[in-house]
Design a protein around this motif. Structure first.
Motif, PDB file in Angstrom:
ATOM      1  N   ASP A  43      -7.703  -0.147  -5.063  1.00  0.00           N
ATOM      2  CA  ASP A  43      -8.150   1.087  -5.720  1.00  0.00           C
ATOM      3  C   ASP A  43      -9.353   1.712  -5.015  1.00  0.00           C
ATOM      4  O   ASP A  43      -9.456   2.947  -4.906  1.00  0.00           O
ATOM      5  CB  ASP A  43      -8.528   0.809  -7.172  1.00  0.00           C
ATOM      6  CG  ASP A  43      -7.369   1.056  -8.127  1.00  0.00           C
ATOM      7  OD1 ASP A  43      -6.341   1.617  -7.696  1.00  0.00           O
ATOM      8  OD2 ASP A  43      -7.490   0.690  -9.307  1.00  0.00           O
ATOM      9  N   GLU A  46      -7.928   3.522  -2.151  1.00  0.00           N
ATOM     10  CA  GLU A  46      -7.063   4.603  -2.638  1.00  0.00           C
ATOM     11  C   GLU A  46      -7.892   5.809  -3.060  1.00  0.00           C
ATOM     12  O   GLU A  46      -7.495   6.963  -2.849  1.00  0.00           O
ATOM     13  CB  GLU A  46      -6.232   4.090  -3.820  1.00  0.00           C
ATOM     14  CG  GLU A  46      -5.296   5.105  -4.445  1.00  0.00           C
ATOM     15  CD  GLU A  46      -4.051   5.381  -3.614  1.00  0.00           C
ATOM     16  OE1 GLU A  46      -3.413   6.422  -3.850  1.00  0.00           O
ATOM     17  OE2 GLU A  46      -3.717   4.563  -2.744  1.00  0.00           O
ATOM     18  N   GLN A  47      -9.053   5.566  -3.628  1.00  0.00           N
ATOM     19  CA  GLN A  47      -9.911   6.641  -4.113  1.00  0.00           C
ATOM     20  C   GLN A  47     -10.804   7.238  -3.029  1.00  0.00           C
ATOM     21  O   GLN A  47     -11.389   8.307  -3.241  1.00  0.00           O
ATOM     22  CB  GLN A  47     -10.789   6.113  -5.249  1.00  0.00           C
ATOM     23  CG  GLN A  47     -10.013   5.678  -6.486  1.00  0.00           C
ATOM     24  CD  GLN A  47     -10.863   4.894  -7.469  1.00  0.00           C
ATOM     25  OE1 GLN A  47     -12.091   4.914  -7.403  1.00  0.00           O
ATOM     26  NE2 GLN A  47     -10.222   4.192  -8.389  1.00  0.00           N
ATOM     27  N   CYS A  70       2.102  -2.749  -6.435  1.00  0.00           N
ATOM     28  CA  CYS A  70       2.079  -1.406  -5.839  1.00  0.00           C
ATOM     29  C   CYS A  70       2.899  -0.421  -6.667  1.00  0.00           C
ATOM     30  O   CYS A  70       2.473   0.713  -6.911  1.00  0.00           O
ATOM     31  CB  CYS A  70       2.609  -1.454  -4.403  1.00  0.00           C
ATOM     32  SG  CYS A  70       1.509  -2.255  -3.228  1.00  0.00           S
ATOM     33  N   TRP A  75       0.350   3.608  -6.094  1.00  0.00           N
ATOM     34  CA  TRP A  75      -0.601   3.987  -5.044  1.00  0.00           C
ATOM     35  C   TRP A  75       0.100   4.828  -3.989  1.00  0.00           C
ATOM     36  O   TRP A  75       1.137   4.439  -3.447  1.00  0.00           O
ATOM     37  CB  TRP A  75      -1.174   2.730  -4.389  1.00  0.00           C
ATOM     38  CG  TRP A  75      -2.128   1.961  -5.253  1.00  0.00           C
ATOM     39  CD1 TRP A  75      -3.136   2.452  -6.022  1.00  0.00           C
ATOM     40  CD2 TRP A  75      -2.171   0.536  -5.420  1.00  0.00           C
ATOM     41  NE1 TRP A  75      -3.818   1.436  -6.653  1.00  0.00           N
ATOM     42  CE2 TRP A  75      -3.248   0.251  -6.305  1.00  0.00           C
ATOM     43  CE3 TRP A  75      -1.419  -0.521  -4.902  1.00  0.00           C
ATOM     44  CZ2 TRP A  75      -3.572  -1.042  -6.685  1.00  0.00           C
ATOM     45  CZ3 TRP A  75      -1.746  -1.812  -5.277  1.00  0.00           C
ATOM     46  CH2 TRP A  75      -2.816  -2.067  -6.165  1.00  0.00           C
ATOM     47  N   ARG A  76      -0.450   5.963  -3.660  1.00  0.00           N
ATOM     48  CA  ARG A  76       0.205   6.861  -2.706  1.00  0.00           C
ATOM     49  C   ARG A  76      -0.145   6.531  -1.255  1.00  0.00           C
ATOM     50  O   ARG A  76       0.559   6.937  -0.336  1.00  0.00           O
ATOM     51  CB  ARG A  76      -0.173   8.316  -3.005  1.00  0.00           C
ATOM     52  CG  ARG A  76      -1.645   8.631  -2.851  1.00  0.00           C
ATOM     53  CD  ARG A  76      -1.976  10.077  -3.150  1.00  0.00           C
ATOM     54  NE  ARG A  76      -3.392  10.362  -2.964  1.00  0.00           N
ATOM     55  CZ  ARG A  76      -3.942  10.645  -1.794  1.00  0.00           C
ATOM     56  NH1 ARG A  76      -3.192  10.662  -0.703  1.00  0.00           N
ATOM     57  NH2 ARG A  76      -5.233  10.894  -1.709  1.00  0.00           N
ATOM     58  N   LYS A  77      -1.257   5.805  -1.034  1.00  0.00           N
ATOM     59  CA  LYS A  77      -1.681   5.533   0.348  1.00  0.00           C
ATOM     60  C   LYS A  77      -1.110   4.236   0.919  1.00  0.00           C
ATOM     61  O   LYS A  77      -1.155   4.034   2.134  1.00  0.00           O
ATOM     62  CB  LYS A  77      -3.209   5.484   0.427  1.00  0.00           C
ATOM     63  CG  LYS A  77      -3.899   6.819   0.165  1.00  0.00           C
ATOM     64  CD  LYS A  77      -5.403   6.691   0.335  1.00  0.00           C
ATOM     65  CE  LYS A  77      -6.114   8.001   0.028  1.00  0.00           C
ATOM     66  NZ  LYS A  77      -7.584   7.881   0.169  1.00  0.00           N
TER      67      LYS A  77
END
Length: 227
Positions: A43, A46-47, A70, A75-77
Motif C-alpha cells: 500500500d 501503491e499510494q 492482490c 492494486w493497480r500498480k
C-alpha cells in the motif's frame, strides 16, 4: 531533456520469517488493524506518486496467497509476482532478471516486505535523490552503544558517529544494480546482507547516497513486533 526515470518498487516477501514462529510467513500475518504486513508494505508504494510499477517477490509455496491478496486489494500498480530464492540476494536477483528486457531508463527500489511502515516522505526523498545518484539507501543514526565482541567478551567500543543502521527501500538505476549483481554471481560467493552491500562490494566506484530514515520504518522480526 533527460528521459524520466520509471520507478519500479520490488517488495521482497520471499522469506518464511522463522524467527516470528508458526507456519505462516510473517509477511502474511496481520497487524493490529487486521491487514497483513504485506498489504501495508505494498500500500505504501501503491499510494506513492513517485512509483510507477510494483513487483512482489514471494516464496514459491505462497505465490497463490500473494495473488489472492492482490485481487482482494485491487492494486493497480502490481504487475508481477516473482518466485523468490533460498537467500535474500537470490530473491533480489530474480527480480532484477525479470526486468532485463525493459528499457534501461528504470530504477529498482528493493524493499523488505517486513518493513510495512515506510513513510511517503522517505519515498519522495529517494525519488529526488535518484535524479542525482545511481544508488540510494536509507539509514538512521546509531543511538545505542556498540560493542565488537568475541568469545562473549567486549573487545572494542567503536564511536557511534561513524555508524548508521540500514533500512529499506534501497534504490538503484537499473544498470548499476544489474552489473553489481552480475559480478557477484560470477564470483560464486555473494558476501553481502543487503542490496547496497552488493553494490558497495561489486561496484565499488559507485557512490551510495543516504536518505534519512525513521525509527517508525522498523522491521518486523519477532512476533511481538506485530503489535
Amino acid at each position: 531533456m533527460p528521459t524520466p526515470m520509471n520507478n519500479i518498487a520490488v517488495i521482497l516477501a520471499g522469506g518464511i520469517g522463522s524467527r516470528v514462529g508458526g507456519k505462516t510467513p510473517k509477511q502474511l500475518l496481520p497487524l493490529e488493524d487486521g491487514r497483513s504486513v504485506l498489504e501495508h508494505s505494498v500500500d505504501a508504494f501503491e499510494q506513492a506518486s513517485c512509483i510507477d510499477e510494483i513487483a512482489i517477490v514471494m516464496h514459491p509455496e505462497w505465490m497463490d496467497a500473494a495473488k489472492n491478496i492482490c485481487e482482494k486489494n485491487n492494486w493497480r500498480k502490481v504487475t508481477k509476482i516473482i518466485p523468490g530464492g533460498n537467500e535474500r540476494w537470490e530473491s533480489s536477483w530474480h527480480a532484477i532478471l525479470a526486468y532485463t528486457e525493459e528499457d534501461s531508463q528504470i530504477s529498482l527500489w528493493l524493499h523488505d516486505a517486513a518493513r510495512p511502515f515506510v513513510s511517503q516522505r522517505i519515498l519522495s526523498d529517494i525519488a529526488a535523490a535518484l535524479e542525482q545518484h545511481d544508488a540510494v539507501t536509507v539509514a538512521i543514526p546509531v543511538t545505542d552503544t556498540l560493542y565488537r565482541v568475541a568469545d562473549s567478551q567486549v573487545k572494542e567500543i567503536p564511536a557511534r558517529s561513524g555508524y548508521m543502521r540500514a533500512q529499506t527501500p534501497q534504490a538503484f538505476h537499473f544498470d548499476t544494480v544489474f552489473q553489481a549483481y552480475a559480478r557477484a554471481i560470477e564470483s560464486e560467493t555473494v558476501l553481502a546482507t543487503d542490496d547496497a552491500g552488493i553494490v558497495r562490494k561489486y561496484a565499488p566506484a559507485t557512490k551510495i547516497y543516504i536518505v534519512q530514515g525513521e525509527e517508525a520504518n522498523r522491521k518486523i522480526t519477532y512476533s511481538e513486533d506485530l503489535k
